[in-house]
Design an enzyme around this catalytic site. Structure first.
Site, mmCIF file in Angstrom:
data_model
loop_
_atom_site.group_PDB
_atom_site.id
_atom_site.type_symbol
_atom_site.label_atom_id
_atom_site.label_comp_id
_atom_site.label_asym_id
_atom_site.label_seq_id
_atom_site.Cartn_x
_atom_site.Cartn_y
_atom_site.Cartn_z
ATOM 1 N N GLY A 250 0.802 -1.222 0.000
ATOM 2 C CA GLY A 250 0.000 0.000 0.000
ATOM 3 C C GLY A 250 0.832 1.268 0.000
ATOM 4 O O GLY A 250 2.007 1.265 -0.386
ATOM 5 N N ILE A 280 -6.664 -2.560 0.161
ATOM 6 C CA ILE A 280 -8.073 -2.937 0.195
ATOM 7 C C ILE A 280 -8.945 -1.674 0.270
ATOM 8 O O ILE A 280 -10.083 -1.659 -0.155
ATOM 9 C CB ILE A 280 -8.354 -3.880 1.399
ATOM 10 C CG1 ILE A 280 -9.697 -4.579 1.241
ATOM 11 C CG2 ILE A 280 -8.320 -3.147 2.711
ATOM 12 C CD1 ILE A 280 -9.658 -5.701 0.289
ATOM 13 N N ASP A 281 -8.370 -0.607 0.801
ATOM 14 C CA ASP A 281 -9.152 0.620 0.990
ATOM 15 C C ASP A 281 -9.313 1.440 -0.289
ATOM 16 O O ASP A 281 -10.029 2.427 -0.294
ATOM 17 C CB ASP A 281 -8.497 1.508 2.062
ATOM 18 C CG ASP A 281 -8.552 0.873 3.438
ATOM 19 O OD1 ASP A 281 -9.280 -0.116 3.608
ATOM 20 O OD2 ASP A 281 -7.841 1.369 4.337
ATOM 21 N N MET A 324 -14.090 -2.380 6.198
ATOM 22 C CA MET A 324 -12.784 -1.712 6.234
ATOM 23 C C MET A 324 -12.844 -0.354 5.552
ATOM 24 O O MET A 324 -13.720 -0.089 4.749
ATOM 25 C CB MET A 324 -11.742 -2.592 5.566
ATOM 26 C CG MET A 324 -11.260 -3.653 6.513
ATOM 27 S SD MET A 324 -9.709 -4.363 6.057
ATOM 28 C CE MET A 324 -9.354 -5.231 7.594
ATOM 29 N N ARG A 326 -9.967 2.865 6.395
ATOM 30 C CA ARG A 326 -9.341 3.657 7.457
ATOM 31 C C ARG A 326 -9.636 5.138 7.277
ATOM 32 O O ARG A 326 -10.230 5.773 8.128
ATOM 33 C CB ARG A 326 -7.840 3.434 7.341
ATOM 34 C CG ARG A 326 -7.147 3.247 8.650
ATOM 35 C CD ARG A 326 -5.676 3.104 8.418
ATOM 36 N NE ARG A 326 -5.161 1.877 8.977
ATOM 37 C CZ ARG A 326 -4.091 1.237 8.517
ATOM 38 N NH1 ARG A 326 -3.462 1.691 7.459
ATOM 39 N NH2 ARG A 326 -3.665 0.159 9.100
ATOM 40 N N GLU A 380 -14.819 1.637 8.974
ATOM 41 C CA GLU A 380 -14.186 1.626 10.299
ATOM 42 C C GLU A 380 -13.600 2.981 10.715
ATOM 43 O O GLU A 380 -13.471 3.276 11.896
ATOM 44 C CB GLU A 380 -13.076 0.568 10.347
ATOM 45 C CG GLU A 380 -11.983 0.842 9.338
ATOM 46 C CD GLU A 380 -10.861 -0.175 9.332
ATOM 47 O OE1 GLU A 380 -10.630 -0.821 10.355
ATOM 48 O OE2 GLU A 380 -10.217 -0.309 8.289
HETATM 49 N N1 LIG Z 1 7.484 6.627 4.904
HETATM 50 C C1 LIG Z 1 7.954 5.383 4.819
HETATM 51 N N2 LIG Z 1 9.224 5.142 4.429
HETATM 52 C C2 LIG Z 1 9.703 3.881 4.351
HETATM 53 N N3 LIG Z 1 8.986 2.777 4.647
HETATM 54 C C3 LIG Z 1 7.728 2.947 5.038
HETATM 55 C C4 LIG Z 1 7.130 4.241 5.151
HETATM 56 N N4 LIG Z 1 5.852 4.083 5.575
HETATM 57 C C5 LIG Z 1 5.668 2.752 5.730
HETATM 58 N N5 LIG Z 1 6.776 2.072 5.392
HETATM 59 C C6 LIG Z 1 6.958 0.627 5.445
HETATM 60 O O1 LIG Z 1 6.066 0.025 4.520
HETATM 61 C C7 LIG Z 1 5.546 -1.186 5.064
HETATM 62 C C8 LIG Z 1 4.043 -1.211 4.982
HETATM 63 O O2 LIG Z 1 3.487 -0.015 5.521
HETATM 64 P P1 LIG Z 1 2.032 0.008 6.164
HETATM 65 O O3 LIG Z 1 1.986 -0.941 7.307
HETATM 66 O O4 LIG Z 1 1.666 1.417 6.417
HETATM 67 O O5 LIG Z 1 1.105 -0.660 5.068
HETATM 68 P P2 LIG Z 1 0.689 -0.157 3.646
HETATM 69 O O6 LIG Z 1 1.746 -0.490 2.669
HETATM 70 O O7 LIG Z 1 0.275 1.273 3.709
HETATM 71 O O8 LIG Z 1 -0.524 -1.116 3.353
HETATM 72 P P3 LIG Z 1 -2.021 -1.000 3.938
HETATM 73 O O9 LIG Z 1 -2.765 -0.200 2.925
HETATM 74 O O10 LIG Z 1 -2.464 -2.381 3.982
HETATM 75 O O11 LIG Z 1 -1.986 -0.359 5.254
HETATM 76 C C9 LIG Z 1 6.070 -1.313 6.474
HETATM 77 O O12 LIG Z 1 7.084 -2.279 6.489
HETATM 78 C C10 LIG Z 1 6.600 0.070 6.801
HETATM 79 O O13 LIG Z 1 7.729 0.033 7.640
HETATM 80 O O1 LIG Z 2 -5.235 -5.273 11.299
HETATM 81 P P1 LIG Z 2 -4.225 -4.927 10.310
HETATM 82 O O2 LIG Z 2 -3.783 -6.043 9.465
HETATM 83 O O3 LIG Z 2 -3.059 -4.185 10.846
HETATM 84 O O4 LIG Z 2 -4.894 -3.961 9.240
HETATM 85 C C1 LIG Z 2 -6.025 -3.192 9.411
HETATM 86 C C2 LIG Z 2 -6.005 -2.067 8.415
HETATM 87 O O5 LIG Z 2 -5.497 -2.470 7.182
HETATM 88 C C3 LIG Z 2 -6.348 -2.049 6.136
HETATM 89 O O6 LIG Z 2 -7.080 -3.172 5.714
HETATM 90 C C4 LIG Z 2 -5.553 -1.500 4.999
HETATM 91 O O7 LIG Z 2 -4.846 -2.542 4.409
HETATM 92 C C5 LIG Z 2 -7.276 -1.029 6.759
HETATM 93 O O8 LIG Z 2 -8.527 -0.956 6.148
HETATM 94 C C6 LIG Z 2 -7.355 -1.502 8.166
HETATM 95 O O9 LIG Z 2 -7.592 -0.464 9.071
HETATM 96 MG MG LIG Z 3 -1.470 2.292 4.244
#
Ligand SMILES: Nc1ncnc2c1ncn2[C@@H]1O[C@H](COP(=O)(O)OP(=O)(O)OP(=O)(O)O)[C@@H](O)[C@H]1O
Ligand SMILES: O=P(O)(O)OC[C@H]1O[C@](O)(CO)[C@@H](O)[C@@H]1O
Ligand SMILES: [Mg+2]
EC number: 2.7.1.11
Length: 547
Positions: A250, A280-281, A324, A326, A380
């Site tokens: 994401g 997913i969002d 879901m 956020r 949520e």
């Molecule tokens: N600004 C950033 N710079 C470098 N790495 C990052 C940064 N923000 C997040 N990450 C890394 O990216 C990975 C995923 O980040 P995060 O948990 O926010 O999920 P996401 O990719 O946004 O997916 P989701 O939409 O499911 O939340 C983590 O390992 C986190 O450490």
């Molecule tokens: O419980 P987890 O896996 O940390 O993720 C929850 C969050 O991840 C998301 O599904 C985004 O990937 C959000 O909608 C939700 O708040």
């Molecule tokens: Mg994210």
């Protein structure tokens, strides 16, 4: 061959090819330029765009690989290309090879196998006769020349962040695409997200190993939050001899991918970094829609239908489903629109209020009187300010620094129960689907832990193949995704600088309001006054921190 920078974002994202390595800025890796009467058709716009100083950007004719005639053709000042970096920007002497697809049986029937370097995808397709040509991205797809031989490729795939239907399909199709289209055998699976680069063993991903993983939900490679250590990750990439990195995740993950790309460029190593957006969002900017989203919306129907059956089968039934979302309420909005039994949809982008004229209580009471039941779908992230106000708990974060949300569903069920029982002296039957405990299913997880449906599988295949074509062609620091339904290579920073949210003044939300007939909650002056200022600040802070 002079290109003029045409808007402020160009100035914010100069590309750095003309500067010595140690002087290169850490500004975004993408190049924005408008094409101004290019004189020669043999000039590349994907190869070094030499940064001198604003407002001039020049093309490097010597090292050009893709011929370009778009400037010639259009001759417009306002045709802006937001281009992705190429390995030759920092490794100008890289050899190129004929794309093996030229000899592919599968592609032998295709009239035009290779994407022309001129092909661009317009960011906006609704235009007026006199409006500027606007922003364009490079069209994704196979190129005539590649910058890797099959034998030299050592690719890796990593998945980060939350789950989403279709991750396994993307993994499978990267492995199969590399093998079947380009003859690449060496693909490693990094396990457990970014930290897996430096803390876990890798898996060898062959077409056999991944053959049926698309039938399963989740990620075959496992995922994690947190643990992004750019230097350690790139050290590991170098140590393992990896030269193509496919990163599925994401907005946070894509920021991590951008950091990896920058470090790779700084070290001047031949490593292509490709991001595949997963969420997913549906909160990733620029792209039309994220993969797995349709599957999730479909699965949400099961939860909504169950709540509807429960609510309409009792006297004064109140069905509440938490889904879901956020900061973006796309799932709730489209699951509602696709269902038609839902009476009210609440999402993070649209503030709502409970009491008084035009408030939720009044609407619920009206529905109960007219239909003897009411069905509410809740994202949520909706109403977090209210929940925070009543619970005084607001600080928890996950390992990536995302604030953990408070359970708005539980809060709302309690508020509605209290109001109707104590104030209205009415007996209601509450059916809440969304509680997290051992005995009830939580649709927030239920909708994302499943395999992707057929159309998402097709979408995932296109994403994976586009990423493979891009990396093989030497592009790097890019995210792939559909823009107005055509797949494009998008500079990573472009998709992380903003978040995609439901447009409250857009037609889709209006369609929803027209479909449910719910109050729009927009004109109530007291809404903001009721919310404690500190809470609002905390929420704004939360959004800034996590985007
Ligand atoms: N600004 C950033 N710079 C470098 N790495 C990052 C940064 N923000 C997040 N990450 C890394 O990216 C990975 C995923 O980040 P995060 O948990 O926010 O999920 P996401 O990719 O946004 O997916 P989701 O939409 O499911 O939340 C983590 O390992 C986190 O450490
Ligand atoms: O419980 P987890 O896996 O940390 O993720 C929850 C969050 O991840 C998301 O599904 C985004 O990937 C959000 O909608 C939700 O708040
Ligand atoms: Mg994210």
């Amino acid at each position: 061959m002079e290109l003029s920078l045409s808007n402020s974002s160009s100035l914010r994202f100069p590309q750095n090819d003309f500067l010595p390595r140690h002087n290169r800025s850490t500004l975004g890796p993408f190049h924005t330029f408008s094409i101004k009467k290019l004189a020669s058709k043999s000039i590349s716009i994907c190869r070094p765009l030499i940064w001198r100083r604003p407002p001039l950007v020049r093309l490097n004719a010597q090292t050009a690989t893709e011929s370009n005639a778009s400037g010639d053709k259009h001759g417009d000042d306002d045709f802006i290309v937001e281009d992705v970096p190429h390995l030759t920007h920092f490794l100008p002497d890289l050899p190129s090879y004929t794309n093996p697809l030229k000899k592919s049986q599968a592609y032998a029937v295709v009239k035009k196998t290779f994407v022309s370097p001129e092909d661009m995808v317009a960011k906006e397709i609704i235009v007026q006769k006199d409006s500027p040509r606007g922003i364009h991205f490079r069209r994704a797809g196979p190129r005539e020349k590649v910058f890797f031989t099959p034998e030299e490729v050592r690719a890796c795939i990593v998945t980060c962040g939350g789950l989403c239907p279709g991750i396994n399909t993307v993994i499978r199709e990267i492995v199969c695409g590399l093998k079947n289209m380009y003859g690449v055998d060496d693909v490693l699976g990094i396990q457990g997200g970014y930290s897996g680069f430096y803390s876990k063993n890798t898996l060898n991903l062959t077409t056999k190993v991944v053959n049926d993983i698309h039938k399963r939900g989740g990620t075959f490679l496992q995922t994690s939050r947190g643990g992004h250590d750019t230097k350690k990750i790139v050290d590991n990439i170098q140590d393992r001899g990896i030269n193509q990195v496919y990163i599925i995740g994401g907005d946070g993950t894509q920021k991590g991918a951008a950091a990896i790309y920058k470090e790779v460029e700084k070290r001047g190593i031949k490593v292509a970094v490709a991001g595949i957006p997963k969420t997913i969002d549906n909160d990733i900017a620029v792209i039309d829609k994220s993969f797995g989203f349709d599957t999730a919306v479909e699965e949400a129907q099961r939860a909504i239908n169950a709540a509807h059956v429960e609510a309409e089968s009792v006297q004064n039934g109140v069905g509440i489903v938490k889904l879901m979302g956020r900061y973006s309420g796309f799932i709730a909005m489209l699951a509602t629109l696709g269902n038609r039994d839902v009476d009210c949809c609440l999402i993070p982008e649209s503030p709502f209020y409970l009491e008084g004229p035009g408030g939720l209580y009044e609407y619920v009471e009206q529905q109960l009187k007219e239909n003897r039941h009411v069905l509410i779908v809740l994202a949520e992230g909706a109403g977090q300010e209210y929940v925070a106000q009543s619970m005084q708990a607001f600080q928890e974060k996950d390992a990536s620094g995302n604030r953990l949300l408070l359970d708005v569903g539980l809060w709302l069920t309690q508020q509605i129960k209290d109001h109707f029982t104590n104030e209205r002296k009415m007996t209601i039957n509450m059916k809440y689907i969304g509680k997290r405990n051992l005995y009830t299913s939580d649709p927030t997880y239920m909708i994302r832990a499943i395999p992707s449906n057929a159309s998402d599988n097709i979408y995932c295949t296109l994403l994976a193949q586009s990423a493979v074509h891009g990396a093989m062609a030497g592009f790097t620091g890019f995210t792939v995704g559909p823009v107005n339904s055509r797949h494009a290579y998008i500079p990573i920073n472009r998709v992380t600088e903003t978040t995609n949210t439901v447009n409250m003044t857009g037609r889709m939300w209006a369609r929803l309001l027209a479909s449910t007939n719910q109050p729009s909650f927009v004109n109530h002056q007291t809404l903001r006054e009721r919310v404690d200022k500190n809470t609002i600040d905390a929420i704004n802070n939360m959004k800034i921190n996590s985007t």
